[in-house]
Design an enzyme around this catalytic site. Structure first.
Site, short mmCIF file in Angstrom:
data_model
loop_
_atom_site.label_atom_id
_atom_site.label_comp_id
_atom_site.label_asym_id
_atom_site.label_seq_id
_atom_site.Cartn_x
_atom_site.Cartn_y
_atom_site.Cartn_z
CE LYS A 192 40.04 -3.63 16.77
NZ LYS A 192 39.89 -3.55 15.14
CD GLU B 297 39.83 6.13 -0.28
OE1 GLU B 297 40.43 7.79 0.23
OE2 GLU B 297 40.50 5.65 -0.43
CD1 TRP C 117 39.04 -2.04 20.57
CD2 TRP C 117 38.12 -0.70 19.46
NE1 TRP C 117 37.69 -2.86 19.22
CE2 TRP C 117 37.51 -1.54 18.49
CE3 TRP C 117 37.85 0.59 18.10
CZ2 TRP C 117 36.54 -1.95 17.80
CZ3 TRP C 117 37.12 0.27 17.37
CH2 TRP C 117 36.74 -0.53 16.51
CB THR D 111 44.42 5.27 -2.26
OG1 THR D 111 45.11 4.72 -3.13
CG2 THR D 111 42.82 5.84 -2.28
#
Lengths: 543, 543
Positions: A439, A330, A444, A186
């Site tokens: 947040k 992934e 959110w 990654t």
């Protein structure tokens, strides 16, 4: 009771064997680092893959030993895909855009034994090789005539002489389909890079799913151009799906500018092209400036980052459907694909475009859900957002060497680190990265939504939205902005620009102008670096 | 080194779970035995499949116990597909057209525990049940209102009350993907019927392959009509591929006449229909006589027997592409599919039709070859014929209970019993059955080619070509002919009819006129019976 069916392992070697037998004259066209175009067939690729396998045998490479590549999209890279994995070794495709110290770290961590590289990467390899302690063999992806002299690389051979010494009569070994076939690290914006290690089984199931009509829709009548690099999550699996379907494969090498890509599409009658938005931006600019057309291209797969409405519209106008995809290293990488459903066919164009702008729905083989902070699944209403989790045949169980902690939750769902909504029809919309979402007062705020608005302002070249601490609301959004050269805009005006675009409490509280925003190797903004830079920043608190 | 990917077994339950989550309002339309149309969604099918699983639990059925069906294509049958296999039992679909004594033999051999049947088959079930010693439970696929009174079947319940008692909250069990999921008996023209027992793994890999663009090309925008029965090799796998892709599924029940099928295609906006030539003959006759059109149908999959050039042409004229397929019970059933390749797109229409008239090429997952009498592979030249063999993920290893001998050769290839050619591009052409091909003077003569010529004679209703012993040439072909009512033709004239059509040595030596040719349960000519009838026949030897 067990069934009485034949039970052959799902092995990558069977893909190239199939292509050789059933699509023997199927074409592979590559633009080489040498500059010219090269044409071969699946029969050639199969024979030369077997020579690769033999060359690895000759060098004493063991089962599961890693063979690294630093290479563009081309037929030699394709042969390595099948020769390395097919013979039981693990193909480790390295992103050449990574900084040298990360390349070294990755090569050592993977314990690469062989490194095969395009000659254009010679300076890079020369710079790192003395620190890559596990690499025993260096192979330059060229013939002897193009082999760099005095490279300083111990025992450097040209690929053509490396495989040229070997006969092509090799029997592919049969082994457990869960064996490692390839690996990708990654990009590692935080902490050390971590690697996903794919299996033969996961690769083949992914290849089936990706080729489906609601996937890339690959058939033996197609000509497919993966502009997405083969070092980037296996070019989204296209090399494998191409062998599985017998489509023509067009490999652009290092030439990714708009003109080169457009020429290749036209000359090779490409029907399907896959890439990231930044590359398509260059292609569309070239097409627009020259008032050009696409005569065969009918669809493009867009992933890696969100496709904008304007880009979708532009492609549509040129007769090209956009298939939006979402995934990550992934997830092999395809998690969702944006094909329409029957119910959408009768919708007006702008509503269909709205569906296409989402990141798509699951192909059979991977399931997904969004969960709230309590870990409970959130309703699929297209509005409520939560942490995106996936599970399936081509999703990782853990990272290489078990490092980086347990990436799954207690029920076996992989935590993607993305924040998303899923609508009634199963279409995903990525809202943010978990670590970037802001947040504020229990609600959110999507940092991406806020920065997209800033970036639509004519004076803004680039904008990043991050959350900063606030005594009452926990966090509040601010934007960090790079202005366009020669353009000016005041902070207050930029905040006022949000007035009719988002709710009041979602508007950024401040604007910080900078000269540049730090970017990672794959072009993503490094918000953690930004946060570090702004460690001492204090929000001007008014409420 | 093993990969670090998630490893979920490939289980049939995951298909319906996927369809429920990602295509919840996807439609399933069924014509019922009751005569009406029924509409439901994948969400309904999933919930009711779980009720089926619970009903089997309640009856104490164990893992791998067989559940038989005698049923048309409909939603209840579909629920059994998922409920029976998903819960670990084995679905045994029985062909209701088999003679009663074979039905009994099969039910006992399979050791069926439950028999679920459409009420239209009640007389059949009543006739056989006392001899089906293993069946403990009878379920009529209807509600209580339609449950036959005084059926004489012990404990007969309606399907609706059987599953209606069960809650729908069932957790699908997880087990070895190589477990038996379903089974089909071969029609058994020679000897006792033999069963292929499919696995969850083989079924799902087949479902992926069949759905590919060069397969049935199934997407969530399609409306698919399997006219091929669900008791006939799982309707070519379409129920599974439908769940995998989320296409609309249209199930015709017992109404297979031309008008019913055409109405269903038009009313349900069917895009893809799959069936055997005899059914399409009825459909085309209806369409022609009423000067009708297809407004949405764009392709039809034809298998079970060869599609004629005239039928392909007729469909093409109506805007419908023909996808020719070949397979058998032992191959799940799809072995080859006739999609064109890129190289064919530029060909004139008649040459493309010639490719389409072949039985197609392998999908990835099954390989094939033709071998000579020495067991060596024959070149793919489209001319030389040999015994067809296949190998792959959805090909049997052996028959149920290991009966019927070893169906594989020493290298693991399944001997299909078909004689075929394969051309340079991998397209298969079935020439004959191994046991029917005529070996004359060291050369092979295709019995099918010879009888097709006879059947193109206006006075011939049906013709079978068989080989009879010959002192010099080993075997010579003769034809057994049923004349059209009211038509006459002399043997000599019929033999003369071959003059410009085949080589002299391939022409039949004699013609025998009969009133009828014996046919099997699936409409195939029983040549072994013919040979028995002609046991005492002696060829008039002239040369």
């Amino acid at each position: 009771m067990l069934a009485s069916m034949q039970n052959h392992p799902l092995l990558i070697s069977s893909l190239v064997t199939f292509a050789e037998r059933h699509h023997r004259d199927g074409e592979i066209v590559s633009r080489r680092v040498e500059g010219d175009l090269h044409r071969c067939t699946w029969r050639d690729v199969a024979a030369r893959s077997r020579q690769v396998a033999r060359a690895l045998d000759a060098q004493g490479l063991q089962f599961s030993d890693r063979v690294a590549t630093l290479a563009w999209n081309g037929y030699r890279h394709l042969e390595l895909y099948f020769g390395v994995s097919g013979s039981g070794r693990v193909l480790h495709t390295i992103n050449p855009k990574l900084p040298a110290e990360q390349l070294i770290w990755i090569a050592n961590h993977a314990e690469d034994r062989v490194l095969c590289f395009d000659v254009s990467f010679l300076p890079l390899v020369q710079a790192i090789h003395s620190k890559c302690s596990t690499i025993l063999h260096y192979v330059a992806l060229c013939d002897d005539a193009h082999l760099p002299a005095d490279s300083g690389l111990p025992g450097l051979v040209s690929y053509e002489s490396w495989i040229g010494r070997q006969p092509a009569d090799y029997e592919w070994p049969v082994f457990d389909e869960n064996s490692a076939s390839s690996m990708c690290y990654t990009s590692g914006t935080t902490g050390k890079p971590k690697a996903a290690v794919y299996s033969h089984r996961s690769t083949i199931l992914h290849a089936y799913a990706v080729a489906l009509p609601d996937g890339f829709n690959l058939s033996a009548t197609d000509s497919v151009l993966p502009v997405v690099p083969m070092f980037h999550v296996n070019a989204w699996g296209i090399p494998y799906s191409a062998a599985l379907t017998g489509c023509k494969l067009v490999l652009p090498g290092p030439a990714m500018d708009g003109k080169s890509i457009h020429d290749m599409i036209e000359n090779e009658q490409v029907t399907c092209a896959a890439g990231v938005p930044t590359i398509w931006q260059m292609l569309l600019a070239h097409v627009t400036s020259g008032d050009l057309r696409f005569s065969t291209l009918n669809r493009t797969v867009i992933g890696g980052a969100a496709c904008s409405g304007a880009m979708l519209e532009r492609f549509h106008h040129l007769g090209v459907d956009v298939l939006h995809a979402w995934g990550m290293t992934e997830t092999s990488p395809c998690g969702t694909l944006g094909a329409l459903k029957r119910k959408h066919l009768a919708l007006p164009a702008e509503e269909r475009a709205r569906v296409r702008l989402k990141q798509g729905r699951s192909a059979y083989g991977v399931d997904m859900r969004v969960v709230g902070s309590d870990g409970e699944e959130i309703a699929w209403d297209g509005k409520t957002f939560g942490d995106l989790q996936v599970k399936g045949h081509w999703v990782i169980q853990e990272y290489f060497k078990g490092e980086g902690g347990d990436p799954l939750d207690g029920d076996g769902w992989f935590r993607t680190g993305d924040v998303a909504t899923i609508d009634e029809d199963g279409y995903l919309q990525i809202t943010d990265r978990t670590k970037d979402v802001i947040k504020s007062g229990g609600e959110w705020i999507s940092s991406i939504a806020i920065e997209n608005i800033a970036m639509s302002h004519p004076a803004v070249h680039m904008a990043a939205c991050i959350g900063v601490p606030h005594p009452k609301w926990d966090e509040r959004p601010i934007i960090v902005v790079v202005k366009r050269p020669g353009m000016e805009v005041a902070a207050a005006n930029l905040i006022g620009f949000y007035e009719d675009k988002v709710a009041k409490w979602q508007r950024p509280d401040d604007v910080i102008f900078v000269d540049a925003i730090p970017l990672g190797a794959t072009g993503k903004m490094l918000k953690n670096k930004l946060r570090e830079m702004l460690r001492d920043y204090v929000l001007p608190v008014s409420a």
